[in-house]
Design a protein around this motif. Structure first.
Motif, PDB file in Angstrom:
ATOM      1  N   ARG A   1      18.643   2.908  26.866  1.00  0.00           N
ATOM      2  CA  ARG A   1      19.213   2.758  28.209  1.00  0.00           C
ATOM      3  C   ARG A   1      20.325   1.719  28.231  1.00  0.00           C
ATOM      4  NH1 ARG A   1      14.084   2.435  32.208  1.00  0.00           N
ATOM      5  NH2 ARG A   1      13.288   0.944  30.678  1.00  0.00           N
TER       6      ARG A   1
ATOM      7  N   HIS B   1       0.598  13.389  28.333  1.00  0.00           N
ATOM      8  CA  HIS B   1       1.058  13.756  26.982  1.00  0.00           C
ATOM      9  C   HIS B   1       0.768  15.226  26.700  1.00  0.00           C
ATOM     10  CE1 HIS B   1       0.063   9.503  27.101  1.00  0.00           C
ATOM     11  NE2 HIS B   1       0.974   9.305  26.182  1.00  0.00           N
TER      12      HIS B   1
ATOM     13  N   ARG C   1       6.618   9.530  25.713  1.00  0.00           N
ATOM     14  CA  ARG C   1       6.534   9.379  27.162  1.00  0.00           C
ATOM     15  C   ARG C   1       6.547   7.891  27.477  1.00  0.00           C
ATOM     16  NH1 ARG C   1       2.819   8.032  31.219  1.00  0.00           N
ATOM     17  NH2 ARG C   1       1.314   7.490  29.613  1.00  0.00           N
TER      18      ARG C   1
ATOM     19  N   THR D   1      13.651   1.129  21.424  1.00  0.00           N
ATOM     20  CA  THR D   1      13.415  -0.319  21.505  1.00  0.00           C
ATOM     21  C   THR D   1      11.934  -0.642  21.673  1.00  0.00           C
ATOM     22  OG1 THR D   1      13.800  -0.171  23.873  1.00  0.00           O
ATOM     23  CG2 THR D   1      15.681  -0.818  22.518  1.00  0.00           C
TER      24      THR D   1
ATOM     25  N   TYR E   1      15.594   8.843  30.217  1.00  0.00           N
ATOM     26  CA  TYR E   1      14.698   9.955  30.551  1.00  0.00           C
ATOM     27  C   TYR E   1      14.799  10.326  32.039  1.00  0.00           C
ATOM     28  CZ  TYR E   1      11.870  10.404  26.256  1.00  0.00           C
ATOM     29  OH  TYR E   1      11.439  10.676  24.979  1.00  0.00           O
ATOM     30  N   GLU E   2      15.121   9.318  32.869  1.00  0.00           N
ATOM     31  CA  GLU E   2      15.151   9.574  34.321  1.00  0.00           C
ATOM     32  C   GLU E   2      16.553   9.910  34.831  1.00  0.00           C
ATOM     33  OE1 GLU E   2      12.008   6.432  35.928  1.00  0.00           O
ATOM     34  OE2 GLU E   2      12.817   5.982  33.953  1.00  0.00           O
TER      35      GLU E   2
ATOM     36  N   ILE F   1       6.798   1.677  18.669  1.00  0.00           N
ATOM     37  CA  ILE F   1       6.914   2.638  17.570  1.00  0.00           C
ATOM     38  C   ILE F   1       8.378   2.824  17.182  1.00  0.00           C
ATOM     39  CG2 ILE F   1       6.544   5.057  16.891  1.00  0.00           C
ATOM     40  CD1 ILE F   1       3.906   3.710  17.204  1.00  0.00           C
TER      41      ILE F   1
HETATM   42  N1  LIG Z   1      -0.699   1.687  23.627  1.00  0.00           N
HETATM   43  C1  LIG Z   1      -1.517   2.497  22.981  1.00  0.00           C
HETATM   44  O1  LIG Z   1      -2.607   2.129  22.547  1.00  0.00           O
HETATM   45  C2  LIG Z   1      -1.096   3.929  22.737  1.00  0.00           C
HETATM   46  C3  LIG Z   1      -1.891   4.749  21.939  1.00  0.00           C
HETATM   47  C4  LIG Z   1      -1.491   6.065  21.710  1.00  0.00           C
HETATM   48  C5  LIG Z   1      -0.317   6.548  22.284  1.00  0.00           C
HETATM   49  N2  LIG Z   1       0.421   5.716  23.064  1.00  0.00           N
HETATM   50  C6  LIG Z   1       1.627   6.263  23.687  1.00  0.00           C
HETATM   51  O2  LIG Z   1       2.779   5.685  23.095  1.00  0.00           O
HETATM   52  C7  LIG Z   1       3.860   5.785  24.039  1.00  0.00           C
HETATM   53  C8  LIG Z   1       4.599   4.469  24.116  1.00  0.00           C
HETATM   54  O3  LIG Z   1       5.158   4.172  22.868  1.00  0.00           O
HETATM   55  P1  LIG Z   1       5.572   2.693  22.505  1.00  0.00           P
HETATM   56  O4  LIG Z   1       4.363   1.805  22.656  1.00  0.00           O
HETATM   57  O5  LIG Z   1       6.275   2.743  21.215  1.00  0.00           O
HETATM   58  O6  LIG Z   1       6.600   2.368  23.658  1.00  0.00           O
HETATM   59  P2  LIG Z   1       6.756   1.009  24.486  1.00  0.00           P
HETATM   60  O7  LIG Z   1       6.687  -0.161  23.536  1.00  0.00           O
HETATM   61  O8  LIG Z   1       5.867   1.078  25.661  1.00  0.00           O
HETATM   62  O9  LIG Z   1       8.258   1.135  24.947  1.00  0.00           O
HETATM   63  C9  LIG Z   1       8.713   2.125  25.815  1.00  0.00           C
HETATM   64  C10 LIG Z   1      10.047   2.615  25.320  1.00  0.00           C
HETATM   65  O10 LIG Z   1      10.523   3.602  26.212  1.00  0.00           O
HETATM   66  C11 LIG Z   1      11.807   3.208  26.663  1.00  0.00           C
HETATM   67  N3  LIG Z   1      12.004   3.669  28.020  1.00  0.00           N
HETATM   68  C12 LIG Z   1      11.330   3.298  29.128  1.00  0.00           C
HETATM   69  N4  LIG Z   1      11.801   3.971  30.192  1.00  0.00           N
HETATM   70  C13 LIG Z   1      12.806   4.746  29.744  1.00  0.00           C
HETATM   71  C14 LIG Z   1      13.692   5.662  30.352  1.00  0.00           C
HETATM   72  N5  LIG Z   1      13.660   5.900  31.662  1.00  0.00           N
HETATM   73  N6  LIG Z   1      14.598   6.285  29.585  1.00  0.00           N
HETATM   74  C15 LIG Z   1      14.691   6.037  28.253  1.00  0.00           C
HETATM   75  N7  LIG Z   1      13.878   5.192  27.606  1.00  0.00           N
HETATM   76  C16 LIG Z   1      12.950   4.549  28.352  1.00  0.00           C
HETATM   77  C17 LIG Z   1      11.838   1.704  26.564  1.00  0.00           C
HETATM   78  O11 LIG Z   1      13.187   1.305  26.508  1.00  0.00           O
HETATM   79  P3  LIG Z   1      13.810   0.029  27.284  1.00  0.00           P
HETATM   80  O12 LIG Z   1      14.062  -0.994  26.198  1.00  0.00           O
HETATM   81  O13 LIG Z   1      15.041   0.552  27.885  1.00  0.00           O
HETATM   82  O14 LIG Z   1      12.805  -0.421  28.294  1.00  0.00           O
HETATM   83  C18 LIG Z   1      11.094   1.506  25.265  1.00  0.00           C
HETATM   84  O15 LIG Z   1      11.939   1.732  24.169  1.00  0.00           O
HETATM   85  C19 LIG Z   1       3.228   6.147  25.370  1.00  0.00           C
HETATM   86  O16 LIG Z   1       3.442   7.490  25.656  1.00  0.00           O
HETATM   87  C20 LIG Z   1       1.764   5.862  25.134  1.00  0.00           C
HETATM   88  O17 LIG Z   1       0.931   6.618  25.960  1.00  0.00           O
HETATM   89  C21 LIG Z   1       0.079   4.428  23.292  1.00  0.00           C
END
Ligand SMILES: NC(=O)c1ccc[n+]([C@@H]2O[C@H](COP(=O)([O-])OP(=O)(O)OC[C@H]3O[C@@H](n4cnc5c(N)ncnc54)[C@H](OP(=O)(O)O)[C@@H]3O)[C@@H](O)[C@H]2O)c1
Length: 292
Positions: free
Chosen positions: A34, A118, A76, A9, A56-57, A12
Motif C-alpha cells: 500500500r 479463508h 487475507r 510487509t 486489496y480494498e 509471512i
Molecule cells: N496468526 C496466526 O496464527 C495465523 C495462522 C494461520 C493463518 N493465518 C492467516 O495469515 C494471514 C495473515 O498473514 P500475516 O500474518 O503474514 O500478515 P500480517 O502480519 O497480519 O500483515 C498483514 C499484511 O497485509 C497487508 N494489508 C493489510 N491491509 C491491506 C490492504 N487493504 N491491501 C493490501 N495489503 C494489505 C499489510 O500491509 P501494510 O503494511 O500496508 O499494513 C501486511 O503486509 C491471515 O489471513 C491469517 O488469518 C494466521
C-alpha cells in the motif's frame, strides 16, 4: 517470470520475499504494497526487489499491480471479512491479465468450515479455475511477539478466551519456507493444499510456563470468557475488528479438539520444523520486557 507477493510487509510476506530472492530464482519478485516509500525502506537491503502499488480494498490498483505477472501470492489481511466484495474484482483482474497461477495463504482446517473467510477465498479461487496451491498453516508462534505482546508488556499477562485448548504452534519462518518452494516450483505442487504445522500441540498455560522458564519472566496466563476478553481489549483500546478476529481465533479451538500435526514440512525439507523453545530463546529479550 514475474512473482507478485501481496501482504509483503506482513509476517509471512517479509520472510517469503527474503527467501524467494535468496533462492536465486530467475523470476522477478514484486512486493505488492500500500505504501511503496515505506516498504522500500524496510526492504532496503534486498537487491533486485521491485515494488507495485496494490490495495486489496482499492480495485483501481489491481490492473497496474498485476501487469506482466505470472504467479500471485494471495492472503487475507486479517481485517478483511467481506470476501466477495474484495476478492471477486481481484480475481476478475487476475483473469483479465492472463494470470493462471495462485498460491493462497489460508489456515489449517479451512476445508472443513463453511464460514471462515479463508475457505470462501479458496472456493472462489477454485471457481475461477486458477491453478492453485493452498497453504494452510496452524497457529503462528509469532503471535506471541505481535498481537499478544501488548498485553504481555502492559499487564505481564496473556489474556485469552482459550481456557486449556491446545494449539499447534508453527514458526512463520517454516511457513514462509514452504511458500517459497510452492512459488518457485509451482507446477510440481499445483492444485493441492498443504497443512504446514509444527510438531507441538500445547495450551497457553504450558507455553507461558516455557516463556517464564526460559526468559526468567513472570508472565501469567489468564483464561477468560469471550465476553470478558472483548471488554478487556476494548479497555486496552484494541480495534474492534481485531478483537473479534482474536476472540474467534482463540475461542474456537476449545470446540475443535486437538489440532492435527502434518508431516508436509518434514517431507519438503528433510528436517523437523522449529520448536516453541527455540522460538522463545530467539525472542528472549522481547518476551521478558514487562513495563512496570
Ligand atoms: N496468526 C496466526 O496464527 C495465523 C495462522 C494461520 C493463518 N493465518 C492467516 O495469515 C494471514 C495473515 O498473514 P500475516 O500474518 O503474514 O500478515 P500480517 O502480519 O497480519 O500483515 C498483514 C499484511 O497485509 C497487508 N494489508 C493489510 N491491509 C491491506 C490492504 N487493504 N491491501 C493490501 N495489503 C494489505 C499489510 O500491509 P501494510 O503494511 O500496508 O499494513 C501486511 O503486509 C491471515 O489471513 C491469517 O488469518 C494466521
Amino acid at each position: 517470470m514475474g512473482i507478485l507477493v501481496t501482504g509483503a510487509t506482513g509476517n509471512i510476506g517479509k520472510e517469503l520475499i527474503r527467501l524467494v530472492i535468496a533462492s536465486n530464482t530467475n523470476a522477478q519478485v514484486f512486493a505488492a504494497v500500500r505504501d511503496i516509500d515505506k516498504a522500500r525502506k524496510s526492504f532496503a537491503l534486498l537487491a533486485g526487489l521491485k515494488f507495485r502499488a496494490f490495495d486489496y480494498e482499492e480495485p483501481n490498483s489491481f490492473n497496474s499491480a498485476l501487469s506482466g505477472i505470472d504467479i500471485v501470492f494471495l492472503l487475507r489481511p486479517p481485517h478483511i471479512l467481506n470476501i466477495k466484495k474484495y476478492y471477486v474484482p481481484l480475481l476478475d483482474s487476475l483473469k483479465k491479465q492472463g494470470i493462471k497461477k495462485v498460491v493462497l495463504l489460508s489456515v489449517q482446517g479451512a476445508e472443513s468450515s463453511a464460514i471462515i473467510p479463508h475457505r470462501k477465498i479458496e472456493l472462489l479461487v477454485l471457481q475461477y479455475q486458477f491453478d492453485s496451491i493452498f497453504v494452510r498453516p496452524s497457529y503462528f508462534m509469532q503471535n506471541l511477539t505481535t498481537t499478544l505482546l501488548a498485553d504481555i508488556k502492559a499487564h505481564n499477562a496473556i489474556v485469552l478466551p482459550s481456557k486449556n485448548a491446545k494449539f499447534n504452534w508453527v514458526d512463520i519462518v517454516n511457513v514462509a519456507e514452504a511458500c517459497a518452494v510452492y512459488l518457485t516450483a509451482f507446477d510440481k505442487y499445483k492444485n493441492r493444499a498443504f497443512d504446514i504445522t509444527g510438531n507441538e500441540n500445547y495450551d497457553f498455560s504450558y507455553v507461558v510456563s516455557r516463556i517464564n522458564a526460559i526468559t526468567g519472566a513472570t508472565i501469567e496466563y489468564r483464561p477468560v470468557s469471550p465476553i470478558r476478553f472483548i471488554l478487556f481489549e476494548l479497555k486496552n483500546k484494541m480495534k474492534i475488528s481485531l478483537i473479534l478476529v482474536m476472540c474467534l481465533l482463540h475461542f474456537l479451538p476449545r470446540l475443535q479438539g486437538e489440532p492435527k500435526k502434518s508431516d508436509v514440512y518434514v517431507r519438503l525439507f528433510g528436517r523437523e520444523p522449529n520448536t516453541i523453545d527455540s522460538f522463545i530463546r530467539a525472542n528472549k529479550i522481547l518476551l521478558s520486557q514487562h513495563q512496570d
